[in-house]
Structure formats: structure tokens, C-alpha cells
Design a protein around this motif. Structure first.
Motif, PDB file in Angstrom:
ATOM      1  N   ARG A 107      76.515  -1.139  29.660  1.00  8.88           N
ATOM      2  CA  ARG A 107      75.195  -1.111  30.231  1.00  8.88           C
ATOM      3  C   ARG A 107      74.949  -1.514  31.511  1.00  8.88           C
ATOM      4  O   ARG A 107      74.491  -0.845  32.340  1.00  8.88           O
ATOM      5  CB  ARG A 107      74.256  -1.731  29.149  1.00  8.88           C
ATOM      6  CG  ARG A 107      72.707  -1.724  29.166  1.00  8.88           C
ATOM      7  CD  ARG A 107      71.837  -2.624  28.260  1.00  8.88           C
ATOM      8  NE  ARG A 107      71.886  -4.001  28.313  1.00  8.88           N
ATOM      9  CZ  ARG A 107      72.798  -4.551  27.716  1.00  8.88           C
ATOM     10  NH1 ARG A 107      73.225  -4.045  26.575  1.00  8.88           N
ATOM     11  NH2 ARG A 107      72.729  -5.880  27.756  1.00  8.88           N
ATOM     12  N   ILE A 108      75.512  -2.742  31.607  1.00  5.12           N
ATOM     13  CA  ILE A 108      75.321  -3.405  33.077  1.00  5.12           C
ATOM     14  C   ILE A 108      75.912  -2.425  34.128  1.00  5.12           C
ATOM     15  O   ILE A 108      75.279  -2.188  35.052  1.00  5.12           O
ATOM     16  CB  ILE A 108      75.831  -5.039  32.926  1.00  5.12           C
ATOM     17  CG1 ILE A 108      74.896  -5.569  32.238  1.00  5.12           C
ATOM     18  CG2 ILE A 108      75.790  -5.546  34.409  1.00  5.12           C
ATOM     19  CD1 ILE A 108      75.395  -6.996  31.815  1.00  5.12           C
ATOM     20  N   PRO A 109      77.348  -2.211  34.120  1.00  2.00           N
ATOM     21  CA  PRO A 109      77.765  -1.339  35.455  1.00  2.00           C
ATOM     22  C   PRO A 109      77.140  -0.097  35.215  1.00  2.00           C
ATOM     23  O   PRO A 109      77.087   0.626  36.303  1.00  2.00           O
ATOM     24  CB  PRO A 109      79.217  -0.980  34.719  1.00  2.00           C
ATOM     25  CG  PRO A 109      79.524  -2.355  33.744  1.00  2.00           C
ATOM     26  CD  PRO A 109      78.345  -2.382  32.979  1.00  2.00           C
ATOM     27  N   THR A 110      76.544   0.557  34.157  1.00  9.22           N
ATOM     28  CA  THR A 110      75.782   1.700  34.223  1.00  9.22           C
ATOM     29  C   THR A 110      74.669   1.562  35.082  1.00  9.22           C
ATOM     30  O   THR A 110      74.269   2.187  36.110  1.00  9.22           O
ATOM     31  CB  THR A 110      75.303   2.275  32.989  1.00  9.22           C
ATOM     32  OG1 THR A 110      76.595   2.297  31.935  1.00  9.22           O
ATOM     33  CG2 THR A 110      74.658   3.621  32.758  1.00  9.22           C
ATOM     34  N   ALA A 111      73.925   0.531  34.794  1.00 11.21           N
ATOM     35  CA  ALA A 111      72.842   0.221  35.608  1.00 11.21           C
ATOM     36  C   ALA A 111      72.805   0.022  36.968  1.00 11.21           C
ATOM     37  O   ALA A 111      72.006   0.469  37.669  1.00 11.21           O
ATOM     38  CB  ALA A 111      71.927  -1.233  35.016  1.00 11.21           C
ATOM     39  N   VAL A 112      73.893  -0.608  37.339  1.00 10.83           N
ATOM     40  CA  VAL A 112      74.197  -0.868  38.822  1.00 10.83           C
ATOM     41  C   VAL A 112      74.540   0.572  39.551  1.00 10.83           C
ATOM     42  O   VAL A 112      74.169   0.834  40.615  1.00 10.83           O
ATOM     43  CB  VAL A 112      75.589  -1.697  38.984  1.00 10.83           C
ATOM     44  CG1 VAL A 112      75.892  -1.871  40.510  1.00 10.83           C
ATOM     45  CG2 VAL A 112      75.208  -3.168  38.499  1.00 10.83           C
ATOM     46  N   ILE A 117      72.679   5.190  43.004  1.00  8.31           N
ATOM     47  CA  ILE A 117      72.226   6.667  43.110  1.00  8.31           C
ATOM     48  C   ILE A 117      70.889   6.737  43.634  1.00  8.31           C
ATOM     49  O   ILE A 117      70.465   7.498  44.284  1.00  8.31           O
ATOM     50  CB  ILE A 117      72.832   7.284  41.748  1.00  8.31           C
ATOM     51  CG1 ILE A 117      74.297   7.333  41.618  1.00  8.31           C
ATOM     52  CG2 ILE A 117      72.312   8.725  42.003  1.00  8.31           C
ATOM     53  CD1 ILE A 117      74.784   8.078  40.376  1.00  8.31           C
ATOM     54  N   ARG A 118      70.046   5.941  42.483  1.00  9.63           N
ATOM     55  CA  ARG A 118      68.594   6.171  42.879  1.00  9.63           C
ATOM     56  C   ARG A 118      68.100   5.817  44.118  1.00  9.63           C
ATOM     57  O   ARG A 118      67.089   6.314  44.578  1.00  9.63           O
ATOM     58  CB  ARG A 118      67.776   5.389  41.820  1.00  9.63           C
ATOM     59  CG  ARG A 118      66.271   5.761  41.755  1.00  9.63           C
ATOM     60  CD  ARG A 118      65.583   5.633  40.378  1.00  9.63           C
ATOM     61  NE  ARG A 118      65.885   4.152  40.076  1.00  9.63           N
ATOM     62  CZ  ARG A 118      65.238   3.411  38.882  1.00  9.63           C
ATOM     63  NH1 ARG A 118      64.447   4.225  38.128  1.00  9.63           N
ATOM     64  NH2 ARG A 118      65.500   2.354  38.780  1.00  9.63           N
ATOM     65  N   LEU A 123      69.641  13.545  50.663  1.00  9.57           N
ATOM     66  CA  LEU A 123      70.130  14.168  51.865  1.00  9.57           C
ATOM     67  C   LEU A 123      71.583  13.634  52.460  1.00  9.57           C
ATOM     68  O   LEU A 123      72.538  14.271  52.505  1.00  9.57           O
ATOM     69  CB  LEU A 123      69.251  14.242  53.144  1.00  9.57           C
ATOM     70  CG  LEU A 123      69.946  15.109  54.169  1.00  9.57           C
ATOM     71  CD1 LEU A 123      70.266  16.397  54.274  1.00  9.57           C
ATOM     72  CD2 LEU A 123      68.624  14.972  55.229  1.00  9.57           C
ATOM     73  N   LEU A 124      71.441  12.383  52.294  1.00 14.22           N
ATOM     74  CA  LEU A 124      72.645  11.654  52.559  1.00 14.22           C
ATOM     75  C   LEU A 124      73.811  11.878  51.421  1.00 14.22           C
ATOM     76  O   LEU A 124      75.010  11.965  51.598  1.00 14.22           O
ATOM     77  CB  LEU A 124      72.528  10.072  52.667  1.00 14.22           C
ATOM     78  CG  LEU A 124      71.992   9.608  53.777  1.00 14.22           C
ATOM     79  CD1 LEU A 124      71.908   7.914  53.838  1.00 14.22           C
ATOM     80  CD2 LEU A 124      72.731   9.684  55.325  1.00 14.22           C
ATOM     81  N   TYR A 148      70.794  12.738  41.448  1.00 15.92           N
ATOM     82  CA  TYR A 148      69.615  11.995  41.696  1.00 15.92           C
ATOM     83  C   TYR A 148      68.412  12.306  40.598  1.00 15.92           C
ATOM     84  O   TYR A 148      67.756  11.467  40.082  1.00 15.92           O
ATOM     85  CB  TYR A 148      68.987  12.293  42.998  1.00 15.92           C
ATOM     86  CG  TYR A 148      67.843  11.631  43.299  1.00 15.92           C
ATOM     87  CD1 TYR A 148      67.939  10.491  43.807  1.00 15.92           C
ATOM     88  CD2 TYR A 148      66.506  12.109  43.216  1.00 15.92           C
ATOM     89  CE1 TYR A 148      67.118   9.410  44.011  1.00 15.92           C
ATOM     90  CE2 TYR A 148      65.459  11.606  43.520  1.00 15.92           C
ATOM     91  CZ  TYR A 148      65.491  10.267  43.917  1.00 15.92           C
ATOM     92  OH  TYR A 148      64.421   9.516  44.438  1.00 15.92           O
ATOM     93  N   ASN A 149      68.449  13.495  40.171  1.00 14.79           N
ATOM     94  CA  ASN A 149      67.460  13.783  39.021  1.00 14.79           C
ATOM     95  C   ASN A 149      67.756  13.658  37.750  1.00 14.79           C
ATOM     96  O   ASN A 149      66.972  13.061  36.873  1.00 14.79           O
ATOM     97  CB  ASN A 149      66.861  15.322  39.233  1.00 14.79           C
ATOM     98  CG  ASN A 149      66.172  15.679  40.360  1.00 14.79           C
ATOM     99  OD1 ASN A 149      64.944  15.465  40.817  1.00 14.79           O
ATOM    100  ND2 ASN A 149      66.706  16.213  41.547  1.00 14.79           N
TER     101      ASN A 149
END
Length: 303
Positions: A107-112, A117-118, A123-124, A148-149
């Protein structure tokens, strides 16, 4: 007694008169602004006629122009948007499962990663994928939009899962299902149906963001109209192409918005639950997230 009468005093005669005067003045100001814009656009540009002159729109009588706009521009936009939307939905499901995992090392690495990404401009992300991975402009646009989405859709699904009544999960476990089976067969369909209007509204944003493909050289509606056709026919028709581009984007986005509202009404009739409307998706997301946070276990895992 209505809520408005409790929170606010009913306006008196003076307040109603002031409100009427302000409305009239505001309406006249808006009408005056629109008239000024129309007169400015209609005024001749040196030796050239105004933008409303029929000679600036005569190329749209040629079917070849429209064929190129739809075959290259509209189809390029829809192709990238549809591909990115499918991938974003798949990634959203995966992200929501990883983000709501009970094990902290998942859970924690996924949140990071999701926060990274968010926080990165789309564009970058497109430029990074294009320059580093050399995927070509189409997959650079699709991959960036999907990532992103997918993060945002995953957060919506996670919030929808956590906002479900606890009895839904307990009912699945009482039938002998494992945790993942209960989540996929009982909880996920309900969360997806509840958050569907928000997801569709996010897909409207995805469709609009395909115009960023203009920067990385992808041939979509904006690039076809404002770059290729405008270069071929000259700047004399630049404003006409701008108007056509705007109308086509509005037609596509309003169609998706209408579909989102239709889904919201249908969901409400079938389930009896009032889903969040696309117009107040931010408030709905915040409310669902608050419920999700309140249902976290002391160890940080989802219930």
C-alpha cells in the motif's frame, strides 16, 4: 421552515430591489461585452474583411476539407481518447486494489508512486515517454493520459469501495468467499456503479487533454485544424478553423457529459441511491475520501 430560511434571512424589499438593479446592470454589462466582441470581430482587418465575412468561410463548402477534419482530426482525437480510456479504466482497477491492500509494503509504495504520477504535469509525462522510451507520439499521448487518469479513477474506485456499508463485505465472507473474491464479485460492481458518473466525467477531461498531443506532434483535431489546414489555406482562415475546432470539441464533450447525466439518472432509478453528479465530482470525491479515511483500521489497512 426551509434550510435557506434558517441559514439566511429572507430578503426584504430593499434587498430585492438592490438585487434586481445588480442583475440588470450585470446583464447589460455582459450584453455590452458580447456586442463589443461581435463588433470587433466583424470590423475589417486593414485591407482584409472582418471575421464574419462569407469569404472567410467559403472553404467549408468543400467536402474535402470536412473529410480531412473528420478522418484525420476527429478520428485521431477519438482514437487516442478511446485507447487511453480503456487503459485508464484497467489501471484504475489495479491501482485501487493495490492502494487498498492490507499489507503496508504494497500500500505505501503504491501511494508514493500514485502521488508522483498525479503531481507530474501530463505534458511533461508525454515528453518523458516520447524522449526516453521513443514510443512515437501516439503511444506517448495514450500512455501519459492512461497513467494520469488511471490514478484518478483508481482513487475514485478506492473511495467508492471504502464508502460501501461494511455488511457488503461481511456478507461475502459469510458465504465462504475469500477477501479478494468478495471485493471483486460484490464490492467492486457496487463501487463502480456508484462512482460511474465521476469516472465518465474524468473521461471527459481525458478527451480534452488529447489536445496536448499537439505539442508532441500527434495528429489530432487541434493539430489538423490549427496547424496543417491553417498552414495550407493560410492565416486568412485561421479564425474560421478555430471556431470549427471549438464547436467540434464542445460537441464531443457535451455528448459525453449528457451520457454521464443519463447514467446518473439511470443508476438512481435502478439502485435507489443518489450517485454524485458530474457537476459536483470534487465534493463527492472529498466526501467519499473522508468516509474512506474514517474506515481505515488503526494499523492503516482498509476494513
Amino acid at each position: 421552515m426551509t434550510g435557506s430560511s434558517v441559514l439566511f434571512d429572507a430578503p426584504g424589499p430593499k434587498a430585492r430591489r438592490n438585487s434586481l438593479i445588480a442583475s440588470v446592470v450585470g446583464g447589460l454589462a455582459i450584453a455590452g461585452g458580447l456586442l463589443w466582441v461581435a463588433l470587433t470581430l466583424a470590423a475589417p482587418r486593414g485591407d482584409l474583411p472582418g471575421y464574419f465575412d462569407p469569404s472567410r468561410w467559403d472553404i467549408f463548402a468543400d467536402p474535402t476539407v470536412w473529410r480531412y477534419i473528420f478522418v484525420a482530426g476527429v478520428w485521431g482525437t477519438l482514437r487516442a481518447a478511446l485507447t487511453a480510456a480503456v487503459l485508464a479504466l484497467i489501471l484504475g482497477v489495479v491501482f485501487s486494489l493495490l492502494r487498498s491492500a492490507q499489507r503496508a509494503w504494497i500500500r505505501i509504495p503504491t501511494a508514493v508512486v500514485l502521488e508522483f504520477i498525479r503531481g507530474m504535469p501530463v505534458l511533461l509525462m508525454m515528453l518523458f515517454i516520447l524522449l526516453v522510451l521513443s514510443t512515437g507520439s501516439f503511444w506517448a499521448v495514450v500512455a501519459a493520459l492512461a497513467l494520469y487518469n488511471g490514478v484518478l479513477i483508481g482513487e475514485a474506485l478506492r473511495a467508492g469501495l471504502a464508502a460501501l456499508p461494511r455488511g457488503q463485505r461481511e456478507a461475502g465472507l459469510s458465504l465462504g468467499m475469500r477477501s479478494m473474491q468478495s471485493k471483486m464479485l460484490i464490492e467492486f460492481p457496487q463501487a463502480f456503479r456508484q462512482m460511474l458518473p465521476i469516472i465518465i466525467a474524468q473521461l471527459v477531461v481525458l478527451l480534452k487533454d488529447t489536445s496536448l498531443g499537439y505539442i508532441v506532434g500527434y495528429v489530432e483535431l487541434l493539430r489538423v485544424n490549427m496547424n496543417q489546414l491553417a498552414s495550407f489555406y493560410g492565416n486568412y482562415y485561421l479564425f474560421s478553423f478555430f471556431v470549427v475546432t471549438l464547436v467540434l470539441y464542445l460537441a464531443m464533450n457535451l455528448s459525453l457529459s449528457w451520457f454521464a447525466r443519463w447514467v446518473a439518472r439511470r443508476t438512481e432509478r435502478r439502485t435507489g441511491m443518489k450517485p454524485p453528479s458530474p457537476e459536483d465530482e470534487d465534493q463527492a470525491m472529498l466526501r467519499a475520501k473522508a468516509i474512506a479515511e474514517s474506515q481505515q483500521t488503526p494499523q492503516g489497512g482498509a476494513l
